[in-house]
Design an enzyme around this catalytic site. Structure first.
Site, short mmCIF file in Angstrom:
data_model
loop_
_atom_site.label_atom_id
_atom_site.label_comp_id
_atom_site.label_asym_id
_atom_site.label_seq_id
_atom_site.Cartn_x
_atom_site.Cartn_y
_atom_site.Cartn_z
N HIS A 33 -5.77 -7.82 6.34
CA HIS A 33 -6.55 -7.45 5.14
C HIS A 33 -7.06 -8.73 4.49
O HIS A 33 -6.42 -9.32 3.62
CB HIS A 33 -5.64 -6.65 4.20
CG HIS A 33 -6.34 -6.09 2.99
ND1 HIS A 33 -5.88 -4.96 2.33
CD2 HIS A 33 -7.45 -6.49 2.31
CE1 HIS A 33 -6.68 -4.71 1.29
NE2 HIS A 33 -7.63 -5.63 1.25
N HIS A 35 -11.00 -10.18 3.25
CA HIS A 35 -12.45 -10.02 3.15
C HIS A 35 -13.03 -11.42 3.36
O HIS A 35 -12.76 -12.33 2.57
CB HIS A 35 -12.85 -9.51 1.77
CG HIS A 35 -12.23 -8.18 1.43
ND1 HIS A 35 -12.90 -6.99 1.55
CD2 HIS A 35 -10.98 -7.87 1.01
CE1 HIS A 35 -12.10 -6.00 1.20
NE2 HIS A 35 -10.92 -6.51 0.86
N HIS A 213 -9.55 1.22 1.81
CA HIS A 213 -8.83 0.84 0.59
C HIS A 213 -8.53 2.14 -0.17
O HIS A 213 -9.44 2.94 -0.42
CB HIS A 213 -9.70 -0.05 -0.30
CG HIS A 213 -9.81 -1.47 0.16
ND1 HIS A 213 -10.26 -1.82 1.39
CD2 HIS A 213 -9.53 -2.64 -0.49
CE1 HIS A 213 -10.26 -3.15 1.50
NE2 HIS A 213 -9.81 -3.66 0.37
N GLU A 216 -5.26 1.41 -4.63
CA GLU A 216 -5.21 0.09 -5.29
C GLU A 216 -5.32 0.36 -6.79
O GLU A 216 -4.36 0.14 -7.53
CB GLU A 216 -6.34 -0.81 -4.79
CG GLU A 216 -6.32 -2.21 -5.39
CD GLU A 216 -7.51 -3.08 -4.94
OE1 GLU A 216 -8.54 -2.52 -4.49
OE2 GLU A 216 -7.41 -4.33 -5.06
N ASP A 294 -6.13 -10.68 1.09
CA ASP A 294 -7.24 -9.95 0.45
C ASP A 294 -8.45 -10.86 0.24
O ASP A 294 -9.38 -10.84 1.05
CB ASP A 294 -6.78 -9.31 -0.86
CG ASP A 294 -7.59 -8.09 -1.24
OD1 ASP A 294 -8.47 -7.71 -0.47
OD2 ASP A 294 -7.33 -7.50 -2.32
N ASP A 295 -8.46 -11.62 -0.85
CA ASP A 295 -9.58 -12.53 -1.16
C ASP A 295 -8.98 -13.87 -1.56
O ASP A 295 -8.92 -14.21 -2.75
CB ASP A 295 -10.41 -11.95 -2.31
CG ASP A 295 -11.01 -10.60 -1.94
OD1 ASP A 295 -12.03 -10.59 -1.24
OD2 ASP A 295 -10.43 -9.58 -2.33
N1 HPA Z 1 -10.55 -4.03 -3.38
C1 HPA Z 1 -11.70 -3.38 -3.14
N2 HPA Z 1 -12.77 -4.00 -2.67
C2 HPA Z 1 -12.71 -5.29 -2.40
C3 HPA Z 1 -11.55 -6.01 -2.62
C4 HPA Z 1 -10.41 -5.34 -3.12
O1 HPA Z 1 -9.32 -5.89 -3.36
N3 HPA Z 1 -11.82 -7.27 -2.25
C5 HPA Z 1 -13.08 -7.31 -1.81
N4 HPA Z 1 -13.63 -6.11 -1.91
ZN ZN Z 2 -9.25 -5.69 0.00
#
Ligand code: HPA
Ligand code: ZN
Length: 350
Positions: A33, A35, A213, A216, A294-295
């Protein structure tokens, strides 16, 4: 006397923390996971803005870091979409992915399954070929120069409509060999998974795996929809599934992977304190969770930093670290033989 004992206990505690962090660094890991646009570090953001003549509201790295103080998903996404505007040429996408893959090498991440957001680029006039070739050449280079395997997961932006997702899937047809799965990301609340049933069905017919996703920021109902309507192979995040015990039981029974992202959870307010992160509870409930970044450029760290944050604040143990790392490989889209060979190496390190 008592002070002496406390000192010894504190030093033992610190030594154990160090041991666990070193274990994380040594273990081969999979990341499922990430991006790729979220791995755009402030220094590269400025460099590409200069290269492409893009005006950004930041004069320097410090002001970028100051701006990165969001406390919900939408605040983050606004910056994330602004950031990706500097990605324009094939070389930009290559450089972005290559920088991430070199981090993987440093952190002993040996396999990664990377999200990308085509609509974030095509909406700005960047061609499909530009990012597919740029990302693809970096992935090939990582395989040959770094010994890192990787796959691409094409995400649909859920704040856009399903027609846009279907058009994106059509544009991807010449590149299907390169794409392992489709995903669903961006603003979760108000954009439930069932709105994307047709495009996920089409993706399944094309032989693509599916992830989404869910849970969250969105409620457990969105996790049910990802399972029952999108027929996903993995849930990305899934934290809010814990609010529904029947759903937890089902996820455990189905051994459904949850790609959990602790530092993201903290920065986006999904958890209020790393000490309260539910990762240990997830494992205790029999959930198939693994650790991801994630990011990473936005949330303060790559995979190893995410493990270290959990070790320091949430008391994750050696056995739990092994379980999380094993879950990452078992939940990947590698072949059974490939997974087995990674698992044997990990078992030899116990
Ligand atoms: N959630 C949803 N979309 C996203 C995320 C995330 O954490 N990071 C990049 N796009
Ligand atoms: Zn994500």
């Amino acid at each position: 006397m008592a002070v002496g004992i406390i000192r010894v206990l504190i030093s033992l505690y610190h030594r154990e923390m160090q041991n666990l962090k070193q274990l994380v660094a040594r273990l081969p890991k999979a990341e499922l996971h990430i991006h790729i646009e979220g791995s755009l570090e402030p220094a590269m953001l400025l460099e590409l803005a200069g290269r492409n003549g893009v005006k950004l509201p930041y004069p320097d790295i410090d002001s970028i870091n100051d701006a990165y103080n969001f406390n919900c998903l939408q605040d983050f996404l606004d910056l994330y979409y602004q950031g990706m505007s500097v990605l324009q040429t094939e070389q930009d996408f290559h450089d972005l992915a290559w920088a991430y893959l070199q981090r993987c090498k440093q952190q002993n991440v040996v396999h990664c399954e990377i999200f990308f957001d085509p609509q974030g680029h095509t909406e700005r006039g960047v061609d499909f070929a530009t990012f597919m070739q740029g990302l693809g050449s970096a992935l090939d280079r990582a395989e040959s120069e770094l010994g890192i395997s990787s796959k691409l997961i094409m995400c649909f932006l859920r704040h856009l409509d399903e027609q846009s997702a279907l058009t994106t899937l059509d544009s991807a047809l010449p590149y299907l060999e390169r794409i392992a799965a489709v995903g669903l990301d961006s603003s979760e609340l108000g954009h439930p998974p069932h709105l994307f049933s047709n495009v996920f069905k089409r993706a399944a017919e094309l032989g693509l795996k599916r992830v989404a996703h869910a849970g969250e920021e969105g409620p457990p109902e969105y996790v049910y929809e990802a399972l029952d309507v999108l027929l996903v192979d993995r849930i990305d995040h899934g934290n809010r599934a814990l609010e529904d015990s029947a759903l937890v039981q089902r996820l455990a029974d189905e051994n459904m992977p949850l790609t959990v992202c602790p530092q993201s959870n903290l920065r986006l307010g999904v958890v209020s304190d790393m000490a309260d992160h539910p990762i240990r509870k997830m494992l205790a409930l029999g959930l198939n969770a693994c650790i991801n970044s994630d990011d990473p450029a936005y949330f303060g760290g790559y995979v190893n930093e995410n493990f270290c944050a959990l070790i320091a604040a949430a008391g994750v143990t050696k056995d739990e670290i092994f379980q999380l790392v094993i879950n990452g490989f078992k939940s990947s889209f590698l072949t059974q033989a490939e997974i087995q060979s990674h698992l044997e190496r990990i078992e030899s390190m116990r």
